[in-house]
Design an enzyme around this catalytic site. Structure first.
Site, PDB file in Angstrom:
ATOM      1  N   GLU A  93       0.821  -1.206   0.000  1.00  0.00           N
ATOM      2  CA  GLU A  93       0.000   0.000   0.000  1.00  0.00           C
ATOM      3  C   GLU A  93       0.860   1.263   0.000  1.00  0.00           C
ATOM      4  O   GLU A  93       1.973   1.274   0.527  1.00  0.00           O
ATOM      5  CB  GLU A  93      -0.902   0.010   1.239  1.00  0.00           C
ATOM      6  N   CYS A 113       6.739  -6.555   7.116  1.00  0.00           N
ATOM      7  CA  CYS A 113       7.852  -5.967   7.876  1.00  0.00           C
ATOM      8  C   CYS A 113       8.356  -7.004   8.870  1.00  0.00           C
ATOM      9  O   CYS A 113       7.552  -7.680   9.507  1.00  0.00           O
ATOM     10  CB  CYS A 113       7.380  -4.715   8.610  1.00  0.00           C
ATOM     11  N   CYS A 117       6.816  -4.622  15.623  1.00  0.00           N
ATOM     12  CA  CYS A 117       6.577  -3.722  16.749  1.00  0.00           C
ATOM     13  C   CYS A 117       5.184  -4.043  17.310  1.00  0.00           C
ATOM     14  O   CYS A 117       4.248  -4.307  16.545  1.00  0.00           O
ATOM     15  CB  CYS A 117       6.644  -2.263  16.306  1.00  0.00           C
ATOM     16  N   CYS A 120       2.023  -2.084  15.918  1.00  0.00           N
ATOM     17  CA  CYS A 120       1.900  -1.761  14.491  1.00  0.00           C
ATOM     18  C   CYS A 120       1.258  -2.903  13.703  1.00  0.00           C
ATOM     19  O   CYS A 120       1.662  -4.062  13.830  1.00  0.00           O
ATOM     20  CB  CYS A 120       3.289  -1.450  13.927  1.00  0.00           C
ATOM     21  N   GLY A 160       7.104  -1.645   6.056  1.00  0.00           N
ATOM     22  CA  GLY A 160       8.492  -2.084   6.002  1.00  0.00           C
ATOM     23  C   GLY A 160       9.466  -1.157   6.687  1.00  0.00           C
ATOM     24  O   GLY A 160       9.119  -0.045   7.091  1.00  0.00           O
ATOM     25  N   GLU A 161      10.690  -1.642   6.832  1.00  0.00           N
ATOM     26  CA  GLU A 161      11.757  -0.846   7.436  1.00  0.00           C
ATOM     27  C   GLU A 161      12.727  -0.442   6.326  1.00  0.00           C
ATOM     28  O   GLU A 161      13.488  -1.269   5.820  1.00  0.00           O
ATOM     29  CB  GLU A 161      12.464  -1.675   8.516  1.00  0.00           C
ATOM     30  N   LEU A 216      10.989   6.546  17.846  1.00  0.00           N
ATOM     31  CA  LEU A 216      11.580   6.269  19.171  1.00  0.00           C
ATOM     32  C   LEU A 216      10.579   5.534  20.071  1.00  0.00           C
ATOM     33  O   LEU A 216      10.846   4.440  20.542  1.00  0.00           O
ATOM     34  CB  LEU A 216      12.045   7.582  19.810  1.00  0.00           C
ATOM     35  N   HIS A 217       9.492   6.163  20.355  1.00  0.00           N
ATOM     36  CA  HIS A 217       8.361   5.579  21.100  1.00  0.00           C
ATOM     37  C   HIS A 217       8.613   5.258  22.561  1.00  0.00           C
ATOM     38  O   HIS A 217       7.668   5.009  23.304  1.00  0.00           O
ATOM     39  CB  HIS A 217       7.799   4.329  20.405  1.00  0.00           C
ATOM     40  N   ASN A 291      -3.117   5.010  16.770  1.00  0.00           N
ATOM     41  CA  ASN A 291      -4.234   4.694  15.875  1.00  0.00           C
ATOM     42  C   ASN A 291      -4.686   3.270  16.121  1.00  0.00           C
ATOM     43  O   ASN A 291      -3.908   2.349  15.989  1.00  0.00           O
ATOM     44  CB  ASN A 291      -3.790   4.792  14.412  1.00  0.00           C
ATOM     45  N   CYS A 340      -0.779   6.013  10.219  1.00  0.00           N
ATOM     46  CA  CYS A 340       0.482   5.375  10.623  1.00  0.00           C
ATOM     47  C   CYS A 340       0.233   4.021  11.267  1.00  0.00           C
ATOM     48  O   CYS A 340      -0.587   3.894  12.166  1.00  0.00           O
ATOM     49  CB  CYS A 340       1.213   6.236  11.644  1.00  0.00           C
TER      50      CYS A 340
HETATM   51  N1  SAH Z   1       9.766   1.055   9.882  1.00  0.00           N
HETATM   52  C1  SAH Z   1       9.872   2.496   9.748  1.00  0.00           C
HETATM   53  C2  SAH Z   1       8.899   3.050   8.723  1.00  0.00           C
HETATM   54  C3  SAH Z   1       7.435   2.921   9.112  1.00  0.00           C
HETATM   55  S1  SAH Z   1       6.854   4.502   9.534  1.00  0.00           S
HETATM   56  C4  SAH Z   1       9.698   3.134  11.097  1.00  0.00           C
HETATM   57  O1  SAH Z   1       9.354   2.429  12.050  1.00  0.00           O
HETATM   58  O2  SAH Z   1       9.957   4.321  11.236  1.00  0.00           O
HETATM   59  C5  SAH Z   1       5.341   4.182  10.299  1.00  0.00           C
HETATM   60  C6  SAH Z   1       5.235   4.980  11.582  1.00  0.00           C
HETATM   61  O3  SAH Z   1       3.965   4.739  12.178  1.00  0.00           O
HETATM   62  C7  SAH Z   1       6.288   4.578  12.588  1.00  0.00           C
HETATM   63  O4  SAH Z   1       6.719   5.683  13.319  1.00  0.00           O
HETATM   64  C8  SAH Z   1       5.479   3.642  13.458  1.00  0.00           C
HETATM   65  O5  SAH Z   1       6.074   3.437  14.688  1.00  0.00           O
HETATM   66  C9  SAH Z   1       4.160   4.365  13.534  1.00  0.00           C
HETATM   67  N2  SAH Z   1       3.050   3.509  13.948  1.00  0.00           N
HETATM   68  C10 SAH Z   1       2.940   2.181  13.852  1.00  0.00           C
HETATM   69  N3  SAH Z   1       1.757   1.739  14.346  1.00  0.00           N
HETATM   70  C11 SAH Z   1       1.105   2.836  14.773  1.00  0.00           C
HETATM   71  C12 SAH Z   1      -0.166   3.051  15.359  1.00  0.00           C
HETATM   72  N4  SAH Z   1      -0.991   2.029  15.595  1.00  0.00           N
HETATM   73  N5  SAH Z   1      -0.513   4.302  15.651  1.00  0.00           N
HETATM   74  C13 SAH Z   1       0.309   5.345  15.379  1.00  0.00           C
HETATM   75  N6  SAH Z   1       1.508   5.220  14.818  1.00  0.00           N
HETATM   76  C14 SAH Z   1       1.917   3.970  14.525  1.00  0.00           C
END
Ligand code: SAH
Length: 348
Positions: A93, A113, A117, A120, A160-161, A216-217, A291, A340
């Site tokens: 997508e 991916c 995480c 995600c 993906g990463e 970072l998170h 989200n 995201c």
């Molecule tokens: N793998 C890379 C590229 C993906 S970017 C990375 O992690 O940066 C997608 C972004 O959305 C990342 O910052 C991810 O952590 C965030 N994300 C994943 N699940 C999410 C969710 N449920 N709500 C909000 N952000 C989320």
């Protein structure tokens, strides 16, 4: 032989080599072809009216954009999600965000991916394969083709990463930023990573000065290990070292992505920990209230929730007190699972 090449993975120089070496035509044919593809978004050689007829016939079937399976538009019309099918049937997508005067395309770099995480949706479906440089480039150009206008910004924040598919990522950036191909400004391209430290160092040396965003998170290893299994392999000290190196080498401000999850990582105390961890880096923080995703499993991730407005405010107040610049990312496209962390390979 031309039929076997991945046309979107070719740089201008490769088109020139093909023009001269394979077609026995002058080099400028390459410029003409690229201006059809990247300027006018015309992929059918029979329509490339300034090329000799024999060349047009010879190029038949050469440029194959991914097949569009669906296009979904959010209720507010600010987000569009595209599901593409690659030549081998794999699906990814891309998302187009419309901010009024400018537009941003969010593209995928892998099918699925491998990072898994906890919060995600993309990681839940596992990893299938890396996308080729051409498949990455083609998503962006196909979105422009669909919209019938140029898109201003590109973020590698889809499935993906990116830095685990580094060679193809870098090549796609060379093509999309290359003068003579798409010519998108480096300042309009952002690579987002979950924390591949070696990749961040490579990005610091990369000749196209794109922007860096780090997901970072969590500001300590105990919490980050729980949310992002990658952290067990690449702990925060290693990640932050690579960010300091990037900053020193490029002088560029790094953006931090921080998804706020209620009672998991939204304690204002963690903002203070983050400030200490990133001291001197001068980062910009993007707060993304979690989200909810249909794909989240009923286990640990199922318990994740977006914090209340009061809790979000308290976290923001801590950042303000610390003089850390931030914004709360207004989530676009959540109603079509385009926000995201909501992208997946299957159309379900
Ligand atoms: N793998 C890379 C590229 C993906 S970017 C990375 O992690 O940066 C997608 C972004 O959305 C990342 O910052 C991810 O952590 C965030 N994300 C994943 N699940 C999410 C969710 N449920 N709500 C909000 N952000 C989320």
């Amino acid at each position: 032989m031309e039929k076997t090449v991945d046309a979107f993975s070719m740089t201008l120089e490769q088109w020139q080599d093909m023009a001269v070496g394979v077609w026995k035509e002058p080099r400028f044919r390459a410029d003409q072809v690229c201006s059809w593809i990247y300027g006018k978004k015309v992929f059918d050689p029979s329509l490339m009216s300034n090329l000799p007829k024999t060349l047009r016939e010879r190029m038949c079937g050469l440029i194959r954009p991914p097949a569009q399976i669906t296009e979904t538009v959010s209720r507010d019309r600010e987000a569009r999600k595209y599901l593409w099918e690659m030549a081998d049937g794999k699906r990814v997508e891309s998302v187009l965000l419309d901010h009024g005067e400018h537009t941003t395309a969010c593209v995928s770099t892998q099918v699925g991916c491998p990072l898994a995480c906890a919060f995600c949706a993309t990681g839940q479906s596992g990893y299938e394969r890396d996308l080729t440089a051409g498949e990455i480039v083609a998503q962006f150009i196909a979105v422009e083709h669909r919209l019938n206008k140029d898109v201003n910004n590109l973020v590698f924040m889809g499935m993906g990463e990116p830095l685990l598919n580094e060679a193809n990522l870098f090549k796609s950036i060379r093509i999309l930023s290359g003068v003579g191909t798409r010519g998108l400004g480096a300042r309009h391209i952002t690579v987002s990573t979950a924390g591949i430290a070696d990749g961040i160092r490579d990005l610091a040396d990369f000749e196209v000065p794109v922007r860096l965003s780090v997901s970072l998170h969590a500001p300590n290893d105990a919490l980050r290990n729980r949310l992002m299994p990658l952290n067990r392999r690449i702990p925060l000290a290693t990640l932050v070292d690579s960010m300091r190196h990037y900053k020193k080498r490029t002088g560029e401000r790094i953006t931090i992505e921080y998804v706020l999850i209620e009672k998991v990582n939204d304690d204002p105390q963690l903002a203070f920990e983050m400030a200490a961890l990133l001291d001197g880096l001068g980062v910009y923080v993007n707060l993304i209230p979690y989200n909810t995703s249909a794909a989240a499993p009923s286990g640990a991730a199922g318990a994740f929730r977006r914090p209340s407005d009061g809790r979000i405010k308290a976290f923001c107040a801590a950042l303000s007190e610390l003089s850390i610049e931030f914004e709360i990312r207004r989530s676009k496209g959540a109603d079509i699972a385009a926000a995201c962390g909501q992208l997946k390979s299957r159309n379900s």
